[in-house]
Scaffold this active site. Structure first.
Site, PDB file in Angstrom:
ATOM      1  N   TRP A  73      -4.668  -1.900   0.197  1.00 36.98           N
ATOM      2  CA  TRP A  73      -4.958  -3.138  -0.535  1.00 36.98           C
ATOM      3  C   TRP A  73      -5.368  -4.157   0.511  1.00 36.98           C
ATOM      4  CZ3 TRP A  73      -3.077  -8.223  -1.046  1.00 36.98           C
ATOM      5  CH2 TRP A  73      -3.422  -8.889  -2.227  1.00 36.98           C
ATOM      6  N   ASN A 109       1.266  -0.364   6.644  1.00 35.48           N
ATOM      7  CA  ASN A 109       1.540  -1.371   5.620  1.00 35.48           C
ATOM      8  C   ASN A 109       2.040  -2.616   6.334  1.00 35.48           C
ATOM      9  OD1 ASN A 109       0.912   0.403   3.605  1.00 35.48           O
ATOM     10  ND2 ASN A 109       3.013   0.834   3.004  1.00 35.48           N
ATOM     11  N   GLY A 110       1.546  -3.774   5.955  1.00 37.30           N
ATOM     12  CA  GLY A 110       1.990  -5.007   6.589  1.00 37.30           C
ATOM     13  C   GLY A 110       0.834  -5.794   7.165  1.00 37.30           C
ATOM     14  N   GLU A 127      -1.323 -10.627 -16.902  1.00 42.30           N
ATOM     15  CA  GLU A 127      -1.307  -9.549 -15.907  1.00 42.30           C
ATOM     16  C   GLU A 127      -2.175  -8.369 -16.320  1.00 42.30           C
ATOM     17  OE1 GLU A 127       2.798  -8.985 -13.479  1.00 42.30           O
ATOM     18  OE2 GLU A 127       2.976  -8.779 -15.634  1.00 42.30           O
ATOM     19  N   HIS A 147       3.937 -33.226 -24.918  1.00 39.78           N
ATOM     20  CA  HIS A 147       3.662 -34.023 -23.725  1.00 39.78           C
ATOM     21  C   HIS A 147       2.450 -33.504 -22.956  1.00 39.78           C
ATOM     22  CE1 HIS A 147       7.317 -36.317 -24.221  1.00 39.78           C
ATOM     23  NE2 HIS A 147       8.008 -35.190 -24.345  1.00 39.78           N
ATOM     24  N   CYS A 174       0.823  -1.187   0.000  1.00 41.15           N
ATOM     25  CA  CYS A 174       0.000   0.000   0.000  1.00 41.15           C
ATOM     26  C   CYS A 174       0.866   1.249   0.000  1.00 41.15           C
ATOM     27  CB  CYS A 174      -0.914  -0.012   1.222  1.00 41.15           C
ATOM     28  SG  CYS A 174      -1.691  -1.608   1.517  1.00 41.15           S
ATOM     29  N   ARG A 230       1.176   1.105  -6.961  1.00 38.48           N
ATOM     30  CA  ARG A 230       1.370   0.029  -5.994  1.00 38.48           C
ATOM     31  C   ARG A 230       0.140  -0.850  -5.852  1.00 38.48           C
ATOM     32  NH1 ARG A 230       5.824   1.417  -2.251  1.00 38.48           N
ATOM     33  NH2 ARG A 230       4.926   0.032  -0.704  1.00 38.48           N
ATOM     34  N   LYS A 262       2.967 -11.345 -18.920  1.00 37.82           N
ATOM     35  CA  LYS A 262       2.577  -9.985 -19.276  1.00 37.82           C
ATOM     36  C   LYS A 262       1.152  -9.947 -19.813  1.00 37.82           C
ATOM     37  CE  LYS A 262       5.808  -7.665 -17.833  1.00 37.82           C
ATOM     38  NZ  LYS A 262       5.767  -8.642 -16.755  1.00 37.82           N
ATOM     39  N   GLU A 312       7.613 -15.207 -19.473  1.00 43.07           N
ATOM     40  CA  GLU A 312       7.440 -13.782 -19.234  1.00 43.07           C
ATOM     41  C   GLU A 312       6.394 -13.185 -20.169  1.00 43.07           C
ATOM     42  OE1 GLU A 312       7.948  -9.853 -17.743  1.00 43.07           O
ATOM     43  OE2 GLU A 312       8.150 -11.874 -16.932  1.00 43.07           O
ATOM     44  N   LYS A 346       2.525  -3.262  -7.154  1.00 47.18           N
ATOM     45  CA  LYS A 346       3.903  -3.164  -7.626  1.00 47.18           C
ATOM     46  C   LYS A 346       4.893  -3.774  -6.639  1.00 47.18           C
ATOM     47  CE  LYS A 346       6.980  -1.686 -10.601  1.00 47.18           C
ATOM     48  NZ  LYS A 346       7.060  -2.349 -11.919  1.00 47.18           N
TER      49      LYS A 346
END
Length: 615
Positions: free
Chosen positions: A74, A100-101, A495, A511, A2, A27, A492, A488, A610
């Protein structure tokens, strides 16, 4: 995960805090709030959703004062709602806290406080902190002492800022464990607090950073720093070299778009001052390994999360090829929950853009306990990862605001390449001639990236976005050093566009995933003309034989693959170890344009943040 912003000084704290929180929107958050001391009392405005909602509420019901704190939340405890938004107050409303936490012993503390008659107004763990501080904030006890006593009761990582109407001339900031960062900014007759530097770069570049179990008592003319046991200390004040203008979008539609296009420059910046092409030398001043120590290494263990994990998968090829050092790559979130075989002959490498990713920091603590040499590649100066590492390579890419990493990913690939050359030199596995070739190849990279990023050639991405934005599944295939790029590229897309995508080792397609191939499954193949090129052509043939659609990332001048694939995205030729830096750029652009076409929130994808500072 946050954002926190605090201010004390002669200006309107509410506006400064709101502007700072806007710079931390990257963030990720679901609600926001601001508190200031106005007419001797704490005035609070909170709301759910974007900061624009809070701004509208503040326009309808203004608050103003010369000291205050703000937060973007968040959710971890309690659903997104106005009652769960920060700041949170004690029972009397005389103090507020942002955090935060996570308070790991939240339930037992809440039960204890409720037994004492405390009435909770939210579902959050943060409100526990406010009530604890309020409980200790009695008689003549200073606010900072009450904060210290309250934090002594907490388990788990937390970064907090407390504000009280009874102490209207101070803000108290503190940090426990590996919670989000706490930067203290020094102005001229005013002071700032932020969880991340872009929030306050407009106002100051002189900052100190709190470590675990440290506290700052901030007044408008400076700050007093103490450990949570009460012992004073004097932190190092850093002069942050970032220009606040670089944190603005400028003419770009999104920060992510800007950061994709910045890569030709960011690749140059991360090399700057580290390569002497005349002598074929690499200079990494932050790497504190002697030749004897480097030769004594028996293994490298690379740990990271998300995009940084993919970067390390590419780096594995570099370190094994150039330094001849065995490498294994692991998710940081899994690494900490077993007993990994590492010792004082292990180089533990972490990559983290923010330097505050809690899983990565926990993995570093595990490595420290077992005697490994800790090395980190990190973007944020003064971050926790940088401070606890034995060796540091800064990315020097400037702020990366978009949640989906782009320029930090490619910079970290260059930094691993340089570190691999450096280790190879120390370990005697690279000749001077081989170093010269490697560095000459690297010197051309920014130009090659610039060619890929020429806007004149990007109509193809808009056309592909128009053709594929309604599809719901993608498969990405790569082999060798470009297999991580398949991972990656898929990350992307999922996301930022919310399309399901999977990255797979191309040889593994037969397979299992081949069962999914039909005309509704676009397949992106990464197929530069390298030593596994023929193998990738075979994968293209297998996809086409089953009616699949192929989008190929291929070398310029490769007409053979153009005859087989449905669409081709060209990259200029480069040495094999550096091709991933080029092959990923078309995948970044493809994901970006599809997300834009789908109307997604590119810079702030839903449910993502972020800097992931909680488990």
């Amino acid at each position: 995960m946050c954002g926190i912003v605090g201010y004390i000084g002669p200006r309107n704290a509410a506006q400064i805090i709101l502007d700072g929180l806007r710079r931390l929107e990257y963030r990720g958050y679901d609600s926001a709030g601001i508190a200031v001391i106005q007419d001797g009392k704490i005035a609070v405005r909170r709301d759910v959703g974007k900061l624009s909602v809070l701004a509208d509420r503040m326009a309808e019901s203004p608050i103003a004062g010369e000291i205050g704190v703000g937060h973007t939340r968040w959710a971890t405890h309690g659903k997104p709602s106005e009652r769960n938004a920060h700041p949170h107050a004690d029972g009397d409303g005389r103090l507020v806290v942002v955090q935060n936490g996570i308070v790991e012993n939240f339930r037992e503390l809440r039960a204890e406080l409720e037994a004492e008659g405390v009435v909770f107004r939210s579902d959050t763990d943060t409100e526990v902190i406010a009530h604890l501080i309020g409980m200790f904030y009695q008689a003549d006890r200073p606010l900072d002492d009450a904060v210290r006593l309250a934090l002594s009761r907490l388990r788990g990582p937390s970064a907090i800022v407390a504000l009280s109407s009874q102490s209207p001339d101070i803000l108290v900031a503190a940090r426990l464990g590996n919670a989000g960062g706490v930067a203290i900014g020094f102005g001229d007759g005013e002071m700032f607090i932020a969880s991340d530097m872009p929030a306050i770069l407009e106002h100051t570049r002189r900052m100190a950073f709190l470590e675990s179990r440290q506290m700052a008592v901030v007044r408008r003319d400076g700050a007093r720093f103490v450990w949570l046991d009460g012992q004073p200390f004097q932190p190092k004040i850093h002069v942050v070299p970032w220009d606040p203008v670089s944190a603005a979008k400028g003419s770009y539609k999104h920060f992510m778009q800007k950061e994709i296009y910045e890569q030709a420059n960011s690749l140059t910046d991360t090399m700057r001052g580290r390569v002497d092409l005349g002598s074929s030398e690499v200079y990494l001043e932050g790497v504190r390994l002697t030749a004897e120590q480097a030769c004594s290494l028996t293994q490298m263990v690379s740990v990271a999360c998300g995009t940084s994990y993919h970067s390390e998968l590419v780096g594995q090829f570099m370190f094994e090829a150039l330094a001849r050092l065995p490498v294994r790559v692991e998710y940081a979130s899994e690494f900490r929950y077993r007993d990994p075989v590492i010792d004082d002959a292990t180089l533990l490498l972490t990559i983290t853009q923010s330097g505050e990713t809690v899983d990565t920091l926990a993995a570093m603590e595990e490595g420290r306990e077992k005697g490994a040499h800790l090395a980190t590649i990190v973007n944020v100066i003064g971050s926790q990862a940088a401070r606890i590492s034995d060796s540091i390579v800064y990315m020097h890419t400037g702020p990366e605001i978009g949640v989906a990493s782009t320029k930090a990913f490619t910079a970290s690939l260059v930094d691993q390449y340089l570190l691999a050359i450096h280790l190879g030199t120390l370990r005697g596995t690279l000749s001077a001639e081989r170093r010269r070739v490697l560095l000459d190849d690297l010197a051309t990279l920014p130009t090659l990236a610039g060619q890929l990023l020429d806007p004149a050639g990007h109509k193809v991405y808009e056309e592909l976005a128009q053709a594929f934005f309604r599809f719901t599944n993608f498969l990405y295939l790569g082999r060798g050093i470009n297999y991580p790029i398949a991972l990656e590229g898929a990350l992307k897309l999922k996301e930022i566009s919310y399309i399901h995508a999977e990255g797979y080792a191309a040889g593994e397609m037969k397979h299992g995933p081949i069962a999914l191939i039909d005309e509704h499954m676009p397949v992106v193949v990464i197929a530069p003309q390298d030593h596994v090129y023929d193998k990738m052509l075979s994968q293209v043939e297998q996809v086409k034989a089953r009616g699949g659609i192929v989008i190929a990332v291929a070398s310029e001048g490769d007409d053979f693959i153009a005859a087989k694939a449905d669409h081709v995205l060209r990259i200029p030729p480069a040495s094999e170890l550096l091709t991933p830096i080029l092959t990923v750029i078309p995948l970044q652009l493809l994901a970006y344009h599809i997300a834009v076409r789908r109307g997604a929130d590119v810079d702030q994808p839903r449910n993502l943040a972020k800097s992931v500072t909680v488990e």
